[in-house]
Enzyme design. Sequence first.
Site, mmCIF file in Angstrom:
data_model
loop_
_atom_site.group_PDB
_atom_site.id
_atom_site.type_symbol
_atom_site.label_atom_id
_atom_site.label_comp_id
_atom_site.label_asym_id
_atom_site.label_seq_id
_atom_site.Cartn_x
_atom_site.Cartn_y
_atom_site.Cartn_z
ATOM 1 N N ASP A 34 12.842 3.309 15.128
ATOM 2 C CA ASP A 34 11.832 3.643 14.116
ATOM 3 C C ASP A 34 12.443 4.636 13.126
ATOM 4 O O ASP A 34 13.191 5.530 13.517
ATOM 5 C CB ASP A 34 10.609 4.260 14.806
ATOM 6 C CG ASP A 34 9.372 4.258 13.926
ATOM 7 O OD1 ASP A 34 8.380 3.608 14.312
ATOM 8 O OD2 ASP A 34 9.383 4.896 12.848
ATOM 9 N N LEU A 36 10.714 6.702 11.417
ATOM 10 C CA LEU A 36 9.806 7.858 11.325
ATOM 11 C C LEU A 36 9.420 8.157 9.873
ATOM 12 O O LEU A 36 9.662 9.237 9.346
ATOM 13 C CB LEU A 36 10.399 9.101 12.015
ATOM 14 C CG LEU A 36 10.669 8.952 13.505
ATOM 15 C CD1 LEU A 36 11.223 10.248 14.096
ATOM 16 C CD2 LEU A 36 9.414 8.528 14.269
ATOM 17 N N THR A 37 8.847 7.147 9.225
ATOM 18 C CA THR A 37 8.254 7.367 7.904
ATOM 19 C C THR A 37 6.990 8.202 8.116
ATOM 20 O O THR A 37 6.682 8.600 9.246
ATOM 21 C CB THR A 37 7.842 6.027 7.263
ATOM 22 O OG1 THR A 37 6.766 5.472 8.024
ATOM 23 C CG2 THR A 37 9.017 5.052 7.221
ATOM 24 N N LEU A 82 7.803 -4.769 14.854
ATOM 25 C CA LEU A 82 6.550 -4.279 14.258
ATOM 26 C C LEU A 82 6.775 -3.374 13.058
ATOM 27 O O LEU A 82 5.827 -3.092 12.319
ATOM 28 C CB LEU A 82 5.736 -3.483 15.288
ATOM 29 C CG LEU A 82 5.242 -4.234 16.513
ATOM 30 C CD1 LEU A 82 5.958 -3.744 17.758
ATOM 31 C CD2 LEU A 82 3.748 -4.089 16.685
ATOM 32 N N GLU A 85 5.823 -1.312 6.349
ATOM 33 C CA GLU A 85 4.843 -0.570 5.562
ATOM 34 C C GLU A 85 3.551 -1.360 5.731
ATOM 35 O O GLU A 85 3.536 -2.580 5.514
ATOM 36 C CB GLU A 85 5.258 -0.519 4.090
ATOM 37 C CG GLU A 85 6.466 0.351 3.823
ATOM 38 C CD GLU A 85 6.191 1.836 4.033
ATOM 39 O OE1 GLU A 85 5.015 2.245 3.950
ATOM 40 O OE2 GLU A 85 7.144 2.591 4.286
ATOM 41 N N SER A 86 2.455 -0.681 6.100
ATOM 42 C CA SER A 86 1.293 -1.446 6.558
ATOM 43 C C SER A 86 -0.007 -1.191 5.795
ATOM 44 O O SER A 86 -1.031 -1.800 6.115
ATOM 45 C CB SER A 86 1.062 -1.153 8.047
ATOM 46 O OG SER A 86 0.634 0.184 8.210
ATOM 47 N N THR A 131 0.403 -10.523 10.138
ATOM 48 C CA THR A 131 -1.006 -10.214 9.883
ATOM 49 C C THR A 131 -1.790 -11.433 9.400
ATOM 50 O O THR A 131 -1.210 -12.357 8.809
ATOM 51 C CB THR A 131 -1.091 -9.108 8.801
ATOM 52 O OG1 THR A 131 -2.437 -8.944 8.392
ATOM 53 C CG2 THR A 131 -0.259 -9.462 7.565
ATOM 54 N N ASP A 132 -3.097 -11.393 9.599
ATOM 55 C CA ASP A 132 -3.951 -12.475 9.078
ATOM 56 C C ASP A 132 -4.043 -12.443 7.554
ATOM 57 O O ASP A 132 -4.459 -13.423 6.927
ATOM 58 C CB ASP A 132 -5.359 -12.409 9.702
ATOM 59 C CG ASP A 132 -6.107 -11.110 9.440
ATOM 60 O OD1 ASP A 132 -5.532 -10.194 8.823
ATOM 61 O OD2 ASP A 132 -7.278 -11.014 9.864
ATOM 62 N N GLU A 133 -3.639 -11.300 6.940
ATOM 63 C CA GLU A 133 -3.786 -11.180 5.482
ATOM 64 C C GLU A 133 -2.920 -12.175 4.716
ATOM 65 O O GLU A 133 -3.159 -12.421 3.537
ATOM 66 C CB GLU A 133 -3.466 -9.755 5.022
ATOM 67 C CG GLU A 133 -4.333 -8.729 5.702
ATOM 68 C CD GLU A 133 -4.434 -7.408 4.971
ATOM 69 O OE1 GLU A 133 -3.952 -7.296 3.842
ATOM 70 O OE2 GLU A 133 -5.025 -6.488 5.549
ATOM 71 N N TYR A 166 1.188 -5.946 -0.203
ATOM 72 C CA TYR A 166 1.436 -5.853 1.245
ATOM 73 C C TYR A 166 1.451 -7.242 1.883
ATOM 74 O O TYR A 166 2.414 -7.628 2.558
ATOM 75 C CB TYR A 166 0.354 -4.983 1.915
ATOM 76 C CG TYR A 166 0.283 -5.171 3.427
ATOM 77 C CD1 TYR A 166 1.324 -4.761 4.258
ATOM 78 C CD2 TYR A 166 -0.837 -5.790 4.030
ATOM 79 C CE1 TYR A 166 1.260 -4.948 5.635
ATOM 80 C CE2 TYR A 166 -0.896 -5.969 5.398
ATOM 81 C CZ TYR A 166 0.152 -5.549 6.206
ATOM 82 O OH TYR A 166 0.092 -5.741 7.566
ATOM 83 N N LYS A 170 4.471 -9.414 3.712
ATOM 84 C CA LYS A 170 4.409 -9.914 5.099
ATOM 85 C C LYS A 170 4.582 -11.437 5.110
ATOM 86 O O LYS A 170 5.245 -11.990 5.984
ATOM 87 C CB LYS A 170 3.077 -9.524 5.756
ATOM 88 C CG LYS A 170 2.898 -8.050 6.055
ATOM 89 C CD LYS A 170 3.915 -7.475 7.028
ATOM 90 C CE LYS A 170 3.709 -7.926 8.462
ATOM 91 N NZ LYS A 170 4.612 -7.211 9.413
ATOM 92 N N LYS A 205 -6.389 4.534 7.318
ATOM 93 C CA LYS A 205 -7.088 3.268 7.550
ATOM 94 C C LYS A 205 -8.570 3.557 7.809
ATOM 95 O O LYS A 205 -8.924 4.639 8.289
ATOM 96 C CB LYS A 205 -6.472 2.528 8.741
ATOM 97 C CG LYS A 205 -4.956 2.355 8.671
ATOM 98 C CD LYS A 205 -4.549 1.223 7.745
ATOM 99 C CE LYS A 205 -3.063 1.221 7.417
ATOM 100 N NZ LYS A 205 -2.177 0.952 8.506
#
Length: 360
Positions: A34, A36-37, A82, A85-86, A131-133, A166, A170, A205
């Site tokens: 990771d 670590l952002t 995983l 950027e989310s 993601t579903d997006e 985003y 993805k 979020k």
Amino acid sequence: MNNILITGGAGFIGSHVVRRFVNKYPQYRIINLDALTYAGNLANLDDIKDKPNYTFVKADICDFETICAVFAQYAIDGVIHLAAESHVDRSIKDPFTFARTNVMGTLSLLQAAKHHWAGDWADKRFYHISTDEVYGALDLDKPEPPAPFGSAFFREDTPYAPHSPYSASKAASDHFVRAFHDTYGLPTIVTNCSNNYGPYQFPEKLIPLFINNICKNKPLPVYGKGENVRDWLYVEDHARAIDLIFHRGRVGDTYNIGGFNEWKNIDIVRLLIRTVDRLLGRTEGTSDHLITYVTDRAGHDLRYAIDSTKLKTELGWEPSLQFEEGIEKTVRWYLEHQEWMENITSGDYEKYYEEMYQNR
Ligand code: NAD
Ligand code: DAU
């Protein structure tokens, strides 16, 4: 499979996946990589950090040479990817960072895996979490009679139609993963999951942000009219699905993961207000006045809803928690972990959030 590289393990979902694998599979060595952002937090993994089968590596997935070195040093034979950027709102302000991490970072991992495994695919896995997006948005109206399939839900064969930077990033990463399977034979699996909630989610979020704001009597910025619908899944149910699919999913395939649990944003906000006020011993309705309708998110997707029938039929997975139960657990967790929240919301994040809020 012995040495598993989990990327983004210091983030929200990644930390649940790392914890599950470290505790459940002492025979595996789990390497959590990771960068670590702002979203990565090693405090999320305090309880397992000293386990003998756990190693943390601070690195950027875009740094191809370092990723190759990690593959070689730890003889990686499985990847659960995983790192990303989310957050959609951040992607609207800064799409370049999303293209870099989500597209180029995924490509860098794919290339490293291809290079390191060199055509010996036996017992190898590259599992990409998406993601579903990527499917775009659904209408609010569902066809009658209610159909388990069809345009009312996202299915594995729903065409990609991302709307935000985003989700576009993805979608691009999903296409690269598929291309590496189809072109080189890399043993990939992709899953597309709906909105997660639960402990350790970064408070930008909806759910953790609003829990925190209700506690502190701060405004709750509901985008538009609050009528957008999301399909919510408790994060540990997602981690359980990831475990199952990593071990038993079909190589080259895609699975949708969802909660069959659609909620309008405004109804979630009301549920959160009721739950937080009750648990803090406040009179019902105390925090209703905090609801503040603000300018809508640009390109705001109206509705997401996942059909996860394939996962249920093929691998027997189902969500385990009712939403009200999951929300109660989640709110209790945040109330009991005020220090975790304070550490995150002080300093830079506070400035970022104030600016974000002022601009709406
Ligand atoms: P998160 O933002 O909480 O965590 C992301 C993690 O990735 C952080 O620890 C961050 O430090 C790390 N990271 C970011 N850039 C990196 C880089 N260049 N190199 C290495 N590490 C980097 O995200 P999350 O909500 O836990 O989501 C995890 C994954 O699941 C993402 O791929 C996301 O697209 C996907 N997903 C999320 C949800 C959801 O509801 N949160 C739903 C479906 C899919
Ligand atoms: O569907 C899966 C996706 O869910 C993941 O891929 C993303 O990583 C994750 O962030 C999430 O995306 P959303 O945009 O749906 O989540 P978010 O929590 O940002 O917003 C949920 C809904 O609440 C959305 O309709 C926007 C709205 N919202 C959000 C915030 C932060 C508000 O009304 N006010 C807010 O302040």
